[in-house]
Each structure stands twice: as structure tokens, then as C-alpha cells.
Design an enzyme around this catalytic site. Structure first.
Site: not given
Ligand code: GLA
Length: 384
Positions: A34, A124-125, A127, A171
Site C-alpha cells: 500500500h 498474485l496479480s 490481471s 503490478d
Molecule cells: C494491489 C494493487 C497494487 C498495490 C497493492 C498493495 O495489489 O494492485 O497496486 O497497491 O494492492 O500494495
């Protein structure tokens, strides 16, 4: 489970000799949570769970989009791309095509077939892996040179403006710039970055709580708004402050009376977390994995108590990890309210660690967690 990324065999043969295949990785954030949307520092690594896309040129201006993971075949005309999202998974692909066209790239029609190993909605991103792999594939297949920094920014814009999630740059940036065996320290204001080798005596183990609480996205947006409000109030006395990145711990203590108790806690997390990321960089460079692990533990506590984005399952997974042999440090990773923890673990104990944490979490919750012993992978690119 030891992860061995599949070479996307189904994709290689999908369009025969005329097809090309690209991949982009998911990510795990080691520390710096964050902080990206506060212009701060993050320390993610690309993991060997990726999104793959096979692409073949067409003679028309149609995009034909299919996925091995998701139902529904989509045909869209590049001259008539929907201006707003529909809520279908293909929004991500259409949003990317649309942003590329608007940025001046004339795209030929193409058939796209997507297959992702990154678990959806687990922090785990998945998208960003989808967006960056598709953007790279569309540009490279059309013969355009690729600027990875611009590509990451374009993917973030699509996520913010088209898909409608207000996430930061972390991400897509790591999906673009990840380097095998390395974590990446990113300054989210300047986008300068440094690659830091993760020593071979340490492994990253990701533990998936298998829960995702409903409030994840509304609370994410609320935290962003709280940070903006804290900046607005602090700037009345500290005019140089444009984001929480510009606030030192000293400033924050001096101006504490400007903030409500909640805003103070949020700001504390961000200000201290930025310092922790820089401390983690020094620890990693010095080979001080114990020191790195202590910073991870502090980060988790701060996310739990000050930023209030953890949840019972994440806290439990971290507690279990902290009493398991071989752990240097454990914390929640990603946005929070479910999803995964990241654990820095002594390499020779990683398999036992994964097994024991999995069993203990199952014993306590009745849920079988997915536990991944990761390799740190490369960023987006063609699959050879
Ligand atoms: C999500 C968002 C990121 C980041 C995290 C928290 O994964 O996609 O951009 O803000 O939360 O660190």
C-alpha cells in the site's frame, strides 16, 4: 508443491506455424504494501506462474479472443471497440487494444488464445499478467518496438480507467521488468528501479489462504481516499507534501494533531513501510536474511493494526509460519482481506515448511491451502 511452469504447450500449437506465444508473470510483493499509490517504494518479484497468450494475425480488423480458463468467445471490430467495460473477462483485452489504438498504434486483426496459471483473485496479480502479456503480444506481433516503461503505464491506465480498479503501478511494472533470481526495488514516483539478487540460500514460499473477502476492493479504494485526505490535511502545515512519500516520521509526529486517529494510523503505516523497504534493501544487499525477515514481520503487524487490511485467515497463516522451522519472515502480500502470504524461508527447509504450514492451516480452518515454492522469473516476453 514445487512449481514447474508449463511451457504453455497448448498455446505453441494453437495457431500452427503462423502463431506466436508470449507470457507475462504474476508477482509476489516481498515488502512495501500500500505504498505504490502513495508514490513510495515497493519490492516485488516476478514468479513462475504466468499468463500465456498465443496470437495469429488475421486479414481483417477483428480481434477474436478466447481463453482456456474462461468461458465465452468474443469477436470485436478494432474500429468499433466498446468504450466502456461490460463486466466480462475480455474487458482486460479490449481495454488494452483500445488504449493501444488511442496511443497511435494501428493494430491488425488477430486471434488471441489466453491461458493463465496465475490463480485469479488471490493477490498474485493475475490481471496485470493478462494485460501485459496481451499488450506485448499485440505490439510485437504487429512489428512495433516495445518500451516496457510505457507498456506498464498503459496497463495501469487500462486497469484504472477501463476495468475500473484504482490500483497502483507495482503490478504491471514488475510484470514488465521482472528479472530471474532478483527482486526489484521500485521508486513509484520516479519509476527508477534497482534489481536485487535474492541469495540462493533463501526461497520464497507463497501460501494461499483460499479466501477473498467481499470488502477487498471497497476497502482498497477507501484506504486510497484516507491517504489522500491525510495528505490534504498535512499539506496545510507542510506545503511541500504532495503525497505520503514526502512525509517523514518526525513530520508526522509533529503534525499529529491535524489528523484523526484513523488517518494517523494509515499515515504511520505508509511512512514506516517506506522506511522498511529501504531497510530491506540494505539487509538483502548485506545478505542479512534474518534482518529482512524481521522487517517482514513488522510490515505484517502494521498492515494488521495500523492499515487494517489483514484478516483472520492471513493472520493465522502468518502465525503458523512464524512458528515453523526455517522461516526468516512472513507477511500478507498484495491488497489484503484474503489472498496470499509471502514467506522467506531457508532453502533446504522449504519443502518441509510448505508441507507443515499447509497441514497446520488445514487443521485450524478445514481449508486446504495452495502452497507454492517459487522461482523468481523473468518479466514479459516471447516464449521461445
Ligand atoms: C494491489 C494493487 C497494487 C498495490 C497493492 C498493495 O495489489 O494492485 O497496486 O497497491 O494492492 O500494495
Amino acid at each position: 508443491m514445487e512449481l514447474v511452469s508449463t511451457p504453455f504447450a497448448g498455446l505453441q500449437t494453437r495457431f500452427g506455424a503462423s502463431g506466436r506465444v508470449y507470457r507475462a508473470p504474476g508477482r509476489v510483493n516481498l515488502i512495501g504494501e500500500h505504498t505504490d499509490y502513495n508514490d513510495g517504494y515497493v519490492l516485488p518479484a516476478a514468479i513462475n506462474l504466468a499468463c500465456g497468450v498465443a496470437i495469429a494475425a488475421r486479414n481483417d480488423r477483428i480481434l477474436h479472443i478466447q481463453s482456456a480458463n474462461m468461458p465465452g468467445d468474443v469477436h470485436v471490430h478494432l474500429d468499433r471497440l466498446p468504450a466502456v467495460r461490460t463486466g466480462h473477462w475480455s474487458d482486460y483485452v479490449i481495454g488494452i487494444a483500445s488504449a493501444l489504438e488511442q496511443a497511435g498504434f494501428k493494430l491488425p486483426g488477430a486471434s488471441l488464445y489466453i491461458q493463465s496459471e496465475v490463480p485469479l483473485g488471490s493477490g498474485l496479480s493475475s490481471s496485470a499478467a493478462l494485460e501485459t502479456s496481451v499488450a506485448y503480444a499485440l505490439l510485437d506481433a504487429a512489428g512495433y518496438p516495445i518500451d516496457l516503461r510505457k507498456l506498464a503505464l498503459l496497463c495501469q491506465r487500462v486497469e484504472n480507467e477501463y476495468v475500473g480498479a484504482r490500483c497502483g503501478i507495482m503490478d504491471p511494472f514488475i510484470a514488465c521488468h521482472g528479472k530471474g533470481g532478483h527482486a526489484l526495488l521500485l521508486d513509484c514516483r520516479s519509476l527508477d528501479f534497482r534489481l536485487l539478487r535474492v541469495p540462493p540460500q533463501a526461497r520464497l514460499v507463497i501460501c494461499n489462504t483460499m479466501v477473498k473477502h467481499e470488502l477487498a476492493s471497497s476497502q482498497y479504494n477507501l484506504r486510497r481516499a484516507e491517504c489522500e485526505e491525510a495528505v490534504r490535511l498535512l499539506a496545510t502545515k507542510l506545503p511541500c507534501v504532495r503525497s505520503l512519500r514526502d512525509v517523514s516520521k518526525r513530520d508526522l509526529e509533529d503534525q499529529r494533531s491535524l489528523l484523526t486517529a484513523t488517518l494517523y494510523k494509515r499515515a504511520c503505516h505508509v511512512v514506516e513501510e517506506n522506511d522498511r523497504v529501504l531497510g530491506a534493501e540494505s539487509a538483502l544487499k548485506a545478505g542479512n536474511l534474518t534482518g529482512f525477515g524481521e522487517l517482514m514481520a513488522q510490515s505484517h503487524l502494521s498492515l494488521k493494526d495500523n492499515y487494517e487490511v489483514s484478516c483472520r485467515e492471513l493472520d493465522l497463516m502468518v502465525e503458523i509460519a512464524n512458528r515453523t522451522r526455517g522461516v526468516y519472515g512472513a507477511r500478507m502480500t498484495g491488497g489484503g482481506f484474503g489472498g496470499c502470504t509471502v514467506n522467506l524461508v531457508r532453502a533446504e527447509t522449504a519443502a518441509d515448511f510448505a508441507h507443515q504450514v499447509g497441514e497446520a492451516y488445514y487443521g485450524a480452518t478445514g481449508r486446504h491451502p495452495d502452497v507454492y515454492i517459487c522461482e523468481i522469473a523473468e518479466g514479459v516476453g516471447p516464449v521461445s
